[in-house]
Structure formats: C-alpha cells, structure tokens
Write a protein that holds these residues in place. Structure first.
Motif, PDB file in Angstrom:
ATOM      1  N   LYS A  36      -8.856 -14.481 -35.840  1.00 20.60           N
ATOM      2  CA  LYS A  36      -8.704 -13.363 -36.776  1.00 20.60           C
ATOM      3  C   LYS A  36      -9.956 -12.495 -36.810  1.00 20.60           C
ATOM      4  N   GLU A  37      -9.762 -11.189 -36.964  1.00 23.07           N
ATOM      5  CA  GLU A  37     -10.870 -10.269 -37.160  1.00 23.07           C
ATOM      6  C   GLU A  37     -10.933  -9.866 -38.625  1.00 23.07           C
ATOM      7  N   LEU A  38     -12.150  -9.713 -39.136  1.00 22.09           N
ATOM      8  CA  LEU A  38     -12.368  -9.480 -40.557  1.00 22.09           C
ATOM      9  C   LEU A  38     -12.980  -8.106 -40.792  1.00 22.09           C
ATOM     10  N   SER A  39     -12.824  -7.625 -42.016  1.00 25.48           N
ATOM     11  CA  SER A  39     -13.455  -6.379 -42.434  1.00 25.48           C
ATOM     12  C   SER A  39     -14.749  -6.689 -43.172  1.00 25.48           C
ATOM     13  N   GLY A  40     -15.670  -5.750 -43.113  1.00 24.76           N
ATOM     14  CA  GLY A  40     -16.934  -5.951 -43.807  1.00 24.76           C
ATOM     15  C   GLY A  40     -17.967  -4.941 -43.366  1.00 24.76           C
ATOM     16  N   LEU A  41     -19.231  -5.366 -43.354  1.00 22.63           N
ATOM     17  CA  LEU A  41     -20.344  -4.509 -42.991  1.00 22.63           C
ATOM     18  C   LEU A  41     -21.270  -5.240 -42.037  1.00 22.63           C
ATOM     19  N   THR A  42     -21.900  -4.498 -41.144  1.00 25.19           N
ATOM     20  CA  THR A  42     -23.003  -5.003 -40.338  1.00 25.19           C
ATOM     21  C   THR A  42     -24.244  -4.197 -40.702  1.00 25.19           C
ATOM     22  N   LEU A  43     -25.298  -4.899 -41.070  1.00 23.07           N
ATOM     23  CA  LEU A  43     -26.543  -4.278 -41.498  1.00 23.07           C
ATOM     24  C   LEU A  43     -27.665  -4.681 -40.554  1.00 23.07           C
ATOM     25  N   GLU A  44     -28.604  -3.783 -40.360  1.00 25.85           N
ATOM     26  CA  GLU A  44     -29.872  -4.122 -39.729  1.00 25.85           C
ATOM     27  C   GLU A  44     -30.958  -3.922 -40.771  1.00 25.85           C
ATOM     28  N   ALA A  45     -31.856  -4.892 -40.879  1.00 28.48           N
ATOM     29  CA  ALA A  45     -32.858  -4.854 -41.939  1.00 28.48           C
ATOM     30  C   ALA A  45     -34.189  -5.364 -41.418  1.00 28.48           C
ATOM     31  N   ALA A  46     -35.261  -4.986 -42.101  1.00 30.93           N
ATOM     32  CA  ALA A  46     -36.602  -5.403 -41.702  1.00 30.93           C
ATOM     33  C   ALA A  46     -37.415  -5.761 -42.942  1.00 30.93           C
ATOM     34  N   PHE A  47     -38.276  -6.759 -42.777  1.00 26.54           N
ATOM     35  CA  PHE A  47     -39.280  -7.074 -43.781  1.00 26.54           C
ATOM     36  C   PHE A  47     -40.545  -6.282 -43.439  1.00 26.54           C
ATOM     37  N   LYS A  48     -41.150  -5.702 -44.452  1.00 26.71           N
ATOM     38  CA  LYS A  48     -42.348  -4.902 -44.242  1.00 26.71           C
ATOM     39  C   LYS A  48     -43.526  -5.545 -44.962  1.00 26.71           C
ATOM     40  N   LEU A  49     -44.543  -5.909 -44.186  1.00 26.70           N
ATOM     41  CA  LEU A  49     -45.728  -6.555 -44.740  1.00 26.70           C
ATOM     42  C   LEU A  49     -46.588  -5.526 -45.470  1.00 26.70           C
ATOM     43  N   ARG A  50     -47.212  -5.973 -46.537  1.00 27.03           N
ATOM     44  CA  ARG A  50     -48.094  -5.093 -47.306  1.00 27.03           C
ATOM     45  C   ARG A  50     -49.562  -5.363 -46.966  1.00 27.03           C
TER      46      ARG A  50
END
Length: 445
Positions: free
Chosen positions: A107-121
């Motif tokens: 089965k194929e599903l609905s949703g979201l694909t996100l790309e994210a990054a952590f940013k060092l301070r």
C-alpha cells in the motif's frame, strides 16, 4: 441530579489518582543498564528540579520507564487533561522488550516528506590568513551539516533518516515512531537491527549516543502568536521545563494527519516535556524548533523543504519492520568517529606555515589527537567544521591537517556544553576537561 455515569466517573477518579502515584511516575529508573551503553550518564540520572510555575499535581508527569500504566496529565494551571474516551490510549514501549513486527504491504500512503537541519550556535570562524582555504572549509561544512530526512503519514507513522556524517547516529540509521505507541525505535543502517527507545530517552540518544531515561514533566506552554513558513500558516508556542525552553513553530498541514504529531512528540521530548502534551496535534507539523538550555547554550532545528506525498511506501515506515532483529542494548556506531577523510581535512589550507619547533612531546607527527576527559560524548569543531565526535573518557586521532594555526572548539551535539574557541598550532594533542578537576571542561589544548 447526577446520572449513573457521572457518579461512576466521580467515584473512579480518586482511584485513578492513587494508581498514578503507585505507578512510579517521575522516577529516574531505567531498564537500560546494559554494559554496551557504557553506564548511565550522570546528567540523565539526576531528577531535574521542577519549575516554580509547573503544576504541583503530578510533580513530574514523565512516562513510567517500566512500561506501567499511564498517569493523568495536567496543564500548566493544574487542570486535569482528560483524554478522549473514544480512542484507546497509546501504549508505552519498554526498552527491554521487542515490539511485534508490522506486516509488510504494498500500500502507498499519503503524508509529507520533509528535509531538515540542525544548526549549531556560537560556531567560531576560521583564523585569518592567506593560507586559509575557505572553499575547502565550506565544502567540509556542507558534507558535515547535521541533517534529517523525515516522512510522516496521515495514518500515524514517522520515519527519520540520518542523512549526515556528523550526527550522533551514523548515516542511514533511522528513528521510527507510530501514533499508538509512546517511544521510538532506532533502526540500524539497512534495517538489520533495531533498539527500542522508551519515552524520556530520546534526549540521551541524540545528545550522548546512549539510551538513558530522563524524567519528563508537563512543563509550561505559552502561545507566541502566528506566522507563516514555507508557504504554510503557523502557530508559535514556547514550552518550558526544568531543562530549558523550546520555541516551536507548528505548520498547519492536514496531509500530515497523525504523523505530524509524532515529530512534535520527538522534539518536545528532547527538552524533557511529556509527549502527551496537548501542544502536539494531528494535522500540524513542526517547521522549526529552538532549544535554549537552563545552564546556557542551545541548538536550532529547521525544516528546509516540505513536499506533499500520496506515494509513500508503507513498507518504509513500519515500526519495526519485519526481519529486523531486536537488540536489548547498544546503538549503531559511527565507524571511527571521524567525519572527514584525510584529503578533505587537508583542503582546509593551501600551504603550510613556517612555525617554530613543536614543544609538546605527546604531539603526533601530523594531525592532532583529541582527548575527551569528560563524562559525555563531545564534538570537535576545526575552523567551525565538526570533524569528529569523541566518546567520554576516550580519544581519537585526526590526520590530514597541514602545519599551521587552526581554531578548535569542543561542544556537545545539543549545545548544552559549548567550550571556548582556541587557536592552536597543529600538530598537537588537545584535551577537553581533565581528571584532576573532575571533568570540568577547559576547552584548551
């Protein structure tokens, strides 16, 4: 006149409160005392002092580490939050017990694909000099940027893939979660093995590469207005706990369904907030998160792309997938802990500097030896680039640096410890902390 159902509810409430107290909520106990986890971290085993503004009942609403019954959740004013009786409460996963594998489907599903990054301070810049090769440093920063790829489905599944060399867990390892469970699963690269991470342990997985349960609290929640990000309407909230504060920006995304709340649960758990917080709602997805720790420092999380999907393969979000072997201890390791090759490190400089003789007899012939004399996993930034992670009370050897001056900084991944930036002549042996002062970080060579 009260109905029979109302009288029954009033009679049952005191008994439920007694059961919550008996279930051990708020204790720092953990079933994760395995030798491969290198012992419990002192930072994880100490019960955080409650904020004065937190609700007195219960004093710590963390999920029980032994998988016992859930207690009642209260908001910041002490009012009880009664869950929807029509939906069964999610189960609490246990670190010492496997989860039955989900069946594979096409089965194929609905949703979201996100790309994210952590940013060092508080990242220091490289030193000034004609020999400093900024192009090589910028390429190394790109290679080591701490990134995630995230899939969330409207059916209540989440898959986070580690897509960076410089994360506490190696590339292609995963975090997975499902809406009918509190807790997570760490999946080894290629889905060969998995480890159950109970509620309260995600902070130490991300910060220390170990599974130790940290007590959770209901915390405080303050609305911070509305906004817009990535073309999505958002609401902003600030959550506070004994560990620090978390500023969240939540985007309205009906396509995320129950899966969006799973990403929210993961992010709030890192700051010590109970994942049952009503802040995490279906149909919303976190687009940014800013952590500020009580003792200083912090780290930022930002979603950089958001794509709606109707073709997410259900087999890629199973929790756990069939065929993966349960591991009661340990986590996938990053080979060697060094994130860059010799050639990539050498590209930081275009030519060597003519410097005086090396005075330290413990210095290597080339490169540098990084000694971590503290009790937690520590990163080394070279000219602002994370080049390696050194386990507690251990050391690593980096080769490839050209003779010259570099800026070195020690820090933890989550930024709760950020050492000073020091200019060091390499080759050298650099040390973080010392045995004599009980591991207090000095950040110097």
């Amino acid at each position: 006149m009260k109905t029979p159902l109302a009288r029954l509810s009033l009679l049952a409430l005191p008994a439920l409160l007694v059961a919550c107290n008996a279930s051990g909520i708020g204790t720092a106990s953990s079933s994760e005392g395995n030798p491969t986890d290198a012992g419990a971290s002192p930072n994880a085993s100490i019960l955080p002092a409650p904020l004065a503004s937190e609700a007195p009942e219960p004093p710590e609403a963390g999920l029980p580490a032994d998988g016992g019954p859930l207690g009642l959740l209260a908001d910041s004013s002490g009012r009880l939050i009664i869950p929807d009786a029509s939906a069964p409460a999610p189960e609490v996963v246990r670190g010492d017990q496997p989860i039955p594998a989900e069946a594979a489907t096409s089965k194929e599903l609905s949703g979201l694909t996100l790309e994210a990054a952590f940013k060092l301070r508080n990242v220091p810049p490289p030193p000034k000099g004609t020999e400093v090769a900024h192009k090589g440093i910028e390429e190394a920063q790109r290679l080591t940027a701490p990134t995630w790829k995230i899939d969330v489905t409207d059916t209540g599944r989440m898959r986070i893939e580690f897509t960076s060399r410089a994360m506490p867990l190696p590339m292609r390892s995963e975090l997975r979660a499902r809406s009918d469970r509190y807790g997570h699963v760490v999946l080894w690269p290629n889905a060969t093995d998995y480890r159950v991470v109970p509620p309260g342990a995600l902070r130490t997985v991300m910060g220390e590469r170990r599974v130790d349960v940290t007590p959770l609290s209901t915390g405080t929640v303050r609305a911070q207005g509305e906004g817009k990000k990535l073309g999505v309407a958002t609401r902003k909230v600030e959550l506070g706990s004994s560990l620090g504060t978390l500023k969240l920006e939540l985007g309205k995304a009906p396509e995320a369904g129950e899966g969006g709340a799973l990403l929210c649960r993961a992010l709030v758990e890192i700051v010590g907030i109970d994942p049952r917080t009503p802040t995490c709602q279906a149909g919303e997805v976190p687009l940014s998160a800013a952590y500020s720790w009580q003792d200083g420092g912090g780290i930022d999380f930002e979603v950089t792309t958001l794509n709606k999907r109707t073709d997410l393969p259900s087999n890629e979000v199973l929790v756990p997938p069939p065929g993966a072997s349960f591991q009661p201890s340990g986590l996938p390791n990053s080979p060697g802990g060094v994130f860059l090759t010799r050639e990539e490190v050498a590209s930081f400089r275009s030519a060597p500097l003519q410097l005086g003789p090396i005075e330290d007899p413990n210095a290597p012939g080339e490169g540098f030896i990084a000694v971590n004399a503290t009790d937690t996993l520590a990163y080394v930034l070279l000219d602002g680039v994370p080049v390696l992670a050194v386990p507690p009370n251990d050391q690593r050897y980096v080769i490839g640096t050209t003779r010259g001056r570099y800026v070195i900084q020690w820090r933890t991944f989550l930024g709760d410890r950020i050492g000073p930036a020091n200019t060091v002549e390499l080759p050298a042996r650099v040390t973080y902390g010392s045995v004599a002062d009980a591991g207090a970080p000095d950040g110097g060579p």
